[in-house]
Write an enzyme that holds these catalytic residues in place. Structure first.
Site, PDB file in Angstrom:
ATOM      1  N   ASP A  69      -8.674   8.787   1.049  1.00 50.95           N
ATOM      2  CA  ASP A  69      -8.949   9.495  -0.199  1.00 50.95           C
ATOM      3  C   ASP A  69     -10.466   9.482  -0.359  1.00 50.95           C
ATOM      4  OD1 ASP A  69      -9.525  10.290  -2.763  1.00 50.95           O
ATOM      5  OD2 ASP A  69      -7.800   9.277  -3.653  1.00 50.95           O
ATOM      6  N   TYR A 161     -14.146  24.273 -11.163  1.00 47.90           N
ATOM      7  CA  TYR A 161     -14.196  24.557  -9.720  1.00 47.90           C
ATOM      8  C   TYR A 161     -15.458  25.349  -9.365  1.00 47.90           C
ATOM      9  CZ  TYR A 161     -12.518  26.457  -5.227  1.00 47.90           C
ATOM     10  OH  TYR A 161     -12.376  26.822  -3.899  1.00 47.90           O
ATOM     11  N   LYS A 165     -18.521  24.150  -6.961  1.00 51.04           N
ATOM     12  CA  LYS A 165     -18.866  24.866  -5.726  1.00 51.04           C
ATOM     13  C   LYS A 165     -20.319  25.368  -5.773  1.00 51.04           C
ATOM     14  CE  LYS A 165     -14.936  24.562  -3.431  1.00 51.04           C
ATOM     15  NZ  LYS A 165     -14.821  23.693  -2.246  1.00 51.04           N
TER      16      LYS A 165
HETATM   17  N1  NAP Z   1      -7.720  28.988  -0.047  1.00 49.94           N
HETATM   18  C1  NAP Z   1      -8.707  29.779  -0.465  1.00 49.94           C
HETATM   19  O1  NAP Z   1      -8.515  30.990  -0.722  1.00 49.94           O
HETATM   20  C2  NAP Z   1     -10.097  29.208  -0.614  1.00 49.94           C
HETATM   21  C3  NAP Z   1     -11.134  30.084  -0.936  1.00 49.94           C
HETATM   22  C4  NAP Z   1     -12.422  29.589  -1.046  1.00 49.94           C
HETATM   23  C5  NAP Z   1     -12.671  28.243  -0.831  1.00 49.94           C
HETATM   24  N2  NAP Z   1     -11.641  27.408  -0.527  1.00 49.94           N
HETATM   25  C6  NAP Z   1     -11.969  25.996  -0.260  1.00 49.94           C
HETATM   26  O2  NAP Z   1     -11.570  25.670   1.056  1.00 49.94           O
HETATM   27  C7  NAP Z   1     -11.211  24.294   1.118  1.00 49.94           C
HETATM   28  C8  NAP Z   1      -9.795  24.176   1.691  1.00 49.94           C
HETATM   29  O3  NAP Z   1      -8.915  24.909   0.857  1.00 49.94           O
HETATM   30  P1  NAP Z   1      -7.385  25.163   1.237  1.00 49.94           P
HETATM   31  O4  NAP Z   1      -6.980  26.426   0.600  1.00 49.94           O
HETATM   32  O5  NAP Z   1      -7.184  24.981   2.676  1.00 49.94           O
HETATM   33  O6  NAP Z   1      -6.692  23.977   0.399  1.00 49.94           O
HETATM   34  P2  NAP Z   1      -5.461  23.050   0.742  1.00 49.94           P
HETATM   35  O7  NAP Z   1      -4.519  23.713   1.676  1.00 49.94           O
HETATM   36  O8  NAP Z   1      -4.950  22.579  -0.582  1.00 49.94           O
HETATM   37  O9  NAP Z   1      -6.150  21.812   1.496  1.00 49.94           O
HETATM   38  C9  NAP Z   1      -7.015  20.970   0.816  1.00 49.94           C
HETATM   39  C10 NAP Z   1      -7.244  19.730   1.640  1.00 49.94           C
HETATM   40  O10 NAP Z   1      -8.074  18.832   0.892  1.00 49.94           O
HETATM   41  C11 NAP Z   1      -7.541  17.515   1.001  1.00 49.94           C
HETATM   42  N3  NAP Z   1      -7.901  16.721  -0.177  1.00 49.94           N
HETATM   43  C12 NAP Z   1      -7.677  17.005  -1.482  1.00 49.94           C
HETATM   44  N4  NAP Z   1      -8.108  15.996  -2.253  1.00 49.94           N
HETATM   45  C13 NAP Z   1      -8.621  15.049  -1.417  1.00 49.94           C
HETATM   46  C14 NAP Z   1      -9.198  13.771  -1.622  1.00 49.94           C
HETATM   47  N5  NAP Z   1      -9.347  13.225  -2.851  1.00 49.94           N
HETATM   48  N6  NAP Z   1      -9.597  13.076  -0.533  1.00 49.94           N
HETATM   49  C15 NAP Z   1      -9.434  13.577   0.705  1.00 49.94           C
HETATM   50  N7  NAP Z   1      -8.884  14.785   0.957  1.00 49.94           N
HETATM   51  C16 NAP Z   1      -8.486  15.508  -0.102  1.00 49.94           C
HETATM   52  C17 NAP Z   1      -6.047  17.719   1.105  1.00 49.94           C
HETATM   53  O11 NAP Z   1      -5.473  16.588   1.731  1.00 49.94           O
HETATM   54  P3  NAP Z   1      -3.908  16.209   1.586  1.00 49.94           P
HETATM   55  O12 NAP Z   1      -3.135  17.486   1.664  1.00 49.94           O
HETATM   56  O13 NAP Z   1      -3.651  15.313   2.743  1.00 49.94           O
HETATM   57  O14 NAP Z   1      -3.724  15.566   0.262  1.00 49.94           O
HETATM   58  C18 NAP Z   1      -5.971  18.981   1.967  1.00 49.94           C
HETATM   59  O15 NAP Z   1      -5.990  18.666   3.330  1.00 49.94           O
HETATM   60  C19 NAP Z   1     -11.348  23.744  -0.291  1.00 49.94           C
HETATM   61  O16 NAP Z   1     -12.621  23.146  -0.436  1.00 49.94           O
HETATM   62  C20 NAP Z   1     -11.261  24.987  -1.153  1.00 49.94           C
HETATM   63  O17 NAP Z   1     -11.924  24.818  -2.384  1.00 49.94           O
HETATM   64  C21 NAP Z   1     -10.362  27.846  -0.413  1.00 49.94           C
END
Ligand code: NAP
Length: 257
Positions: A69, A161, A165
């Site tokens: 974490d 958020y 960012k």
């Molecule tokens: N999806 C989009 O459209 C989008 C667009 C722009 C930016 N982003 C950014 O891209 C990144 C990944 O997004 P995603 O959509 O792939 O999200 P996701 O599928 O929810 O994955 C997020 C990851 O972050 C980990 N995480 C969350 N809290 C944590 C903590 N306290 N310590 C360690 N790990 C933690 C989770 O681990 P666990 O699952 O093991 O808990 C998971 O592997 C994020 O920074 C998000 O803000 C996403």
């Protein structure tokens, strides 16, 4: 023709935080396909990273898993140390861990605000500082943090958020300035809306609006984001630092009015 620096990552060891998530999985696959040995971090979804490690190994790559974490004190240092011990070196870090809950300001309590800023900004501070401390004096390296297009244009219900960012982009730029003399490059990638299983059903209006607004006419994929991260980790990007690489299908070209 003289060959320039390449796009491959053969011989590199890379750490991907949040590798069990949608974007993290795409980033890890991209780095492994480009030749890096990868350390796949998860917080809870250890089964997802174990499966991904097995997939990479079956394709002839090298992968290792770790969990932490990253909001806990010293977790980043522990994770970076474990990754470097496994790989014998650490050349690249892509920090994908993040959370994206939607909550309007009127109903947002302190805990909700702090959770989002803790994971999206404070954890990045720990990861970047720990990675840079390891890379300093060892030939440098590349650190990429996943920010968002919302770092410059907030979405409704995402004040916490968007603020985190925006700060992350500026933090990475400041870190690039401080760590550049040690050969450490620090950049951000800012994705637009990236597809995941079930997104079209969960948020049909958002998907429709995004697709209509994007000149390239589609949502992003985890592989699109992974490709940008591979580029930034590669020798081809060896003169790029302090940069925010927007990967959004061109939505940023549209006027907001
Ligand atoms: N999806 C989009 O459209 C989008 C667009 C722009 C930016 N982003 C950014 O891209 C990144 C990944 O997004 P995603 O959509 O792939 O999200 P996701 O599928 O929810 O994955 C997020 C990851 O972050 C980990 N995480 C969350 N809290 C944590 C903590 N306290 N310590 C360690 N790990 C933690 C989770 O681990 P666990 O699952 O093991 O808990 C998971 O592997 C994020 O920074 C998000 O803000 C996403």
């Amino acid at each position: 023709m003289t060959g320039g620096p390449g796009f491959g990552l053969t011989g590199q060891v890379a750490l991907v935080t949040g590798a069990g998530g949608g974007i993290g999985t795409g980033v890890a696959r991209g780095l492994a396909d480009a030749g890096a040995a990868v350390v796949l971090h998860a917080r809870h979804r250890t089964d997802a990273v174990e499966a991904l490690a097995a997939e990479i190994a079956a394709a002839g790559g090298r992968a290792h898993t770790a969990s932490a974490d990253l909001t806990r004190p010293d977790a980043s240092r522990g994770l970076v140390g474990a990754a470097a011990r496994w790989g014998g070196r650490l050349d690249a870090v892509v920090h994908c861990a993040g959370v994206q809950p939607v909550r309007e300001l009127a109903g947002m309590d302190d805990a909700a605000w702090r959770e989002v800023v803790d994971v999206n900004l404070h954890a990045a501070f720990g990861v970047v500082q720990a990675a840079a401390a390891h890379m300093s004096g060892r030939g440098g390296g590349s650190i990429t943090a996943i920010a968002s297009v919302e770092g410059s244009r907030p979405a409704h219900g995402h004040a916490h958020y968007s603020a985190a960012k925006a700060a992350l982009i500026m933090f990475a730029r400041a870190a690039a300035g401080e760590y550049g003399p040690s050969g450490i490059r620090v950049n951000t990638v800012s994705p637009g809306l990236v597809d995941r299983p079930g997104l079209a059903g969960d948020w049909p209006d958002g998907v429709r609006r995004w697709t209509a607004a994007a000149p390239l006419g589609r949502l992003g994929t985890p592989a699109d984001i992974g490709a940008a991260c591979v580029f930034l980790a590669s020798p081809a990007a060896s003169w790029i630092t302090g940069h925010d690489l927007v990967v959004d299908g061109g939505v940023g070209t549209r006027p907001a009015w």
